[in-house]
Scaffold this active site. Structure first.
Site, mmCIF file in Angstrom:
data_model
loop_
_atom_site.group_PDB
_atom_site.id
_atom_site.type_symbol
_atom_site.label_atom_id
_atom_site.label_comp_id
_atom_site.label_asym_id
_atom_site.label_seq_id
_atom_site.Cartn_x
_atom_site.Cartn_y
_atom_site.Cartn_z
ATOM 1 N N ARG A 71 7.548 -13.072 -1.994
ATOM 2 C CA ARG A 71 6.042 -12.870 -1.622
ATOM 3 C C ARG A 71 5.245 -13.607 -2.500
ATOM 4 N NH1 ARG A 71 8.302 -10.418 1.800
ATOM 5 N NH2 ARG A 71 8.420 -8.390 2.549
ATOM 6 N N ARG A 113 14.624 -2.234 2.962
ATOM 7 C CA ARG A 113 13.494 -1.217 3.379
ATOM 8 C C ARG A 113 13.160 -1.669 4.659
ATOM 9 N NH1 ARG A 113 8.135 -1.272 -0.331
ATOM 10 N NH2 ARG A 113 7.506 -2.986 0.850
ATOM 11 N N TYR A 120 1.404 -0.774 10.608
ATOM 12 C CA TYR A 120 0.291 -1.038 9.558
ATOM 13 C C TYR A 120 -0.271 -2.504 10.101
ATOM 14 C CZ TYR A 120 -1.565 -3.329 5.531
ATOM 15 O OH TYR A 120 -2.565 -3.945 4.745
ATOM 16 N N ASP A 164 10.324 -5.082 6.093
ATOM 17 C CA ASP A 164 10.067 -6.068 5.320
ATOM 18 C C ASP A 164 10.567 -7.330 5.926
ATOM 19 O OD1 ASP A 164 8.652 -4.863 3.237
ATOM 20 O OD2 ASP A 164 10.767 -4.568 2.094
ATOM 21 N N LEU A 205 -12.080 9.532 -1.142
ATOM 22 C CA LEU A 205 -11.507 9.841 -2.554
ATOM 23 C C LEU A 205 -9.881 10.311 -2.020
ATOM 24 C CD1 LEU A 205 -14.001 11.264 -5.164
ATOM 25 C CD2 LEU A 205 -13.068 8.884 -4.807
ATOM 26 N N ALA A 253 -8.592 1.516 4.487
ATOM 27 C CA ALA A 253 -7.403 1.601 5.329
ATOM 28 C C ALA A 253 -6.141 2.051 4.478
ATOM 29 C CB ALA A 253 -7.174 0.083 5.721
HETATM 30 N N1 UDP Z 1 10.456 -3.871 -3.549
HETATM 31 C C1 UDP Z 1 11.531 -3.745 -4.316
HETATM 32 N N2 UDP Z 1 11.815 -2.535 -4.935
HETATM 33 C C2 UDP Z 1 10.484 -1.672 -5.193
HETATM 34 C C3 UDP Z 1 9.274 -2.019 -4.363
HETATM 35 C C4 UDP Z 1 9.485 -3.359 -3.904
HETATM 36 O O1 UDP Z 1 12.630 -4.384 -4.112
HETATM 37 O O2 UDP Z 1 10.790 -0.780 -5.529
HETATM 38 C C5 UDP Z 1 10.196 -5.179 -2.669
HETATM 39 C C6 UDP Z 1 9.925 -4.889 -1.162
HETATM 40 O O3 UDP Z 1 11.087 -4.652 -0.437
HETATM 41 C C7 UDP Z 1 9.228 -6.349 -0.956
HETATM 42 C C8 UDP Z 1 8.474 -6.764 -2.477
HETATM 43 O O4 UDP Z 1 9.248 -6.100 -3.366
HETATM 44 O O5 UDP Z 1 10.239 -7.359 -0.542
HETATM 45 C C9 UDP Z 1 7.105 -6.328 -2.362
HETATM 46 O O6 UDP Z 1 6.879 -5.022 -2.055
HETATM 47 P P1 UDP Z 1 5.569 -4.503 -2.155
HETATM 48 O O7 UDP Z 1 5.855 -2.851 -1.817
HETATM 49 O O8 UDP Z 1 5.058 -4.595 -3.665
HETATM 50 O O9 UDP Z 1 4.542 -4.870 -1.368
HETATM 51 P P2 UDP Z 1 4.543 -5.277 0.426
HETATM 52 O O10 UDP Z 1 5.231 -6.779 0.368
HETATM 53 O O11 UDP Z 1 5.293 -4.292 1.082
HETATM 54 O O12 UDP Z 1 3.137 -5.568 0.660
#
Ligand code: UDP
Length: 328
Positions: free
Chosen positions: A219, A281, A139, A284, A31, A73
């Site tokens: 994505r 970020r 990760y 990415d 949890l 995880a």
């Molecule tokens: N993203 C964004 N703003 C946010 C959260 C995510 O622009 O507040 C973008 C992030 O950079 C990625 C995509 O949305 O390109 C999906 O991100 P998420 O964190 O949902 O999933 P991940 O691909 O990291 O597993």
């Protein structure tokens, strides 16, 4: 009896809802990020740690386990860049403890939650299971390490396993009883919907200078119930003896940019978002889109729920959560 490690988490709890229709289920979860309320009432719950041999032994002593599904995880790319030790300790170290205890109790069927992050920056537009794996963050590397370990254990110890490489899990259970609930939330769809509910001032688009059509990241979003169903067919394949060692992509085969996701959220909710353009970020890749033909061909699984319906289900869940909070 099937052991679901991490069954209180977002994807694990949706899997338990499907699995419980045909199997007895025991959930082991500490949890730390999951929720007790998210575990279906018909499942047995044991609170404990994946990395604790003592906790695991208790479960394997008490229940006759046919197969193990492993969802416990850490899964945030950004956090893994800040805290790699945490990721390797849990995602690799604790998983090894689980595999050791499984061997001790002669349990040799394993379904592993892996990720599109194992591919890193892919050289192709549509990623197949043959696309080279070259993760660009701890990760993704922690997940790929376990994939290699599973292949070695299959050769040397007769482990039978299925690795499922998820693309972007999203959406909520059809009744809106459970859904995505991370604290803090970092994922795009819940962040946009929370904003549209008035729970966040604005949203940030991380990076607008990627080499994509509109400059934002692309994505492949897959509904969490589609993911859950893939685990069921994988489990059936292992239990029937059809599968011995397999790796499958789980995606929708369609890529959507961050801007397109925000627009779809606006359309579904009928509300306008306040969007800020922000820096990229760390960690990415520009585009991650799956071809999931292998699992369709071999096990007959195919994603059924598209982006709009994913967001509709998530919207029902977030509205419900917001109403519940308001009435407390
Ligand atoms: N993203 C964004 N703003 C946010 C959260 C995510 O622009 O507040 C973008 C992030 O950079 C990625 C995509 O949305 O390109 C999906 O991100 P998420 O964190 O949902 O999933 P991940 O691909 O990291 O597993």
């Amino acid at each position: 009896m099937i052991l679901v490690v991490g069954g209180a988490g977002y994807i694990g709890s949706h899997l338990v809802k499907e699995l419980i229709k045909t199997k007895e289920v025991v959930v082991l979860d500490n949890l730390s990020t999951g929720h007790r309320w998210a575990i279906d009432k018909k499942a047995i719950f044991v609170q404990g740690d994946l990395g604790s041999e003592k906790d695991l032994v208790k479960v394997f002593e008490k229940y006759s386990i046919e197969a193990v599904m492993h969802f416990a995880a850490f899964s945030l790319v950004g956090e893994s860049m800040q805290a790699p030790q945490k990721y390797y300790d849990n995602n690799v170290g604790a998983t090894l403890t689980l595999l050791r205890v499984m061997r001790k109790y002669n349990v040799n069927k394993f379904i592993f939650s892996s990720t599109a992050a194992t591919y890193g920056i892919p050289s192709v537009d549509m990623i197949t299971e043959e696309t080279a794996t070259n993760p660009i963050n701890p990760y993704g590397r922690s997940k790929l390490m376990i994939e290699h370990i599973l292949a070695d254990f299959a050769l040397s110890y007769g482990l039978k396993y299925v690795t499922l490489r998820y693309f972007n899990a999203a959406g909520a259970y059809e009744t809106a009883e459970i859904g995505e609930d991370h604290d803090p939330e970092t994922h795009l769809i819940p962040i946009v919907l929370e904003h549209l509910l008035g729970q966040r001032e604005q949203i940030s688009v991380f990076g607008t200078d990627y080499e994509t059509q509109d400059g934002t990241c692309i994505r492949d979003y897959i509904h969490v119930t589609d993911l859950a169903k893939a685990h069921i067919v994988a489990m059936q394949g292992l239990l029937s003896g059809q599968l011995k060692a397999a790796t499958y992509n789980l995606g929708n085969g369609k890529g959507y940019s961050v801007k397109e996701v925000i627009e779809t959220c606006e359309r579904v909710t009928g509300r306008r978002a306040k969007v800020e353009l922000a820096e990229r970020r760390l960690g990415d890749p520009a585009r991650l889109v799956a071809l999931s033909e292998k699992i369709e061909r071999e096990l007959g699984w195919k994603a059924e729920i598209g982006l709009e319906a994913i967001i509709e289900s998530a919207w029902r869940w977030h509205q419900r959560k917001s109403d519940t909070l308001a009435s407390q």
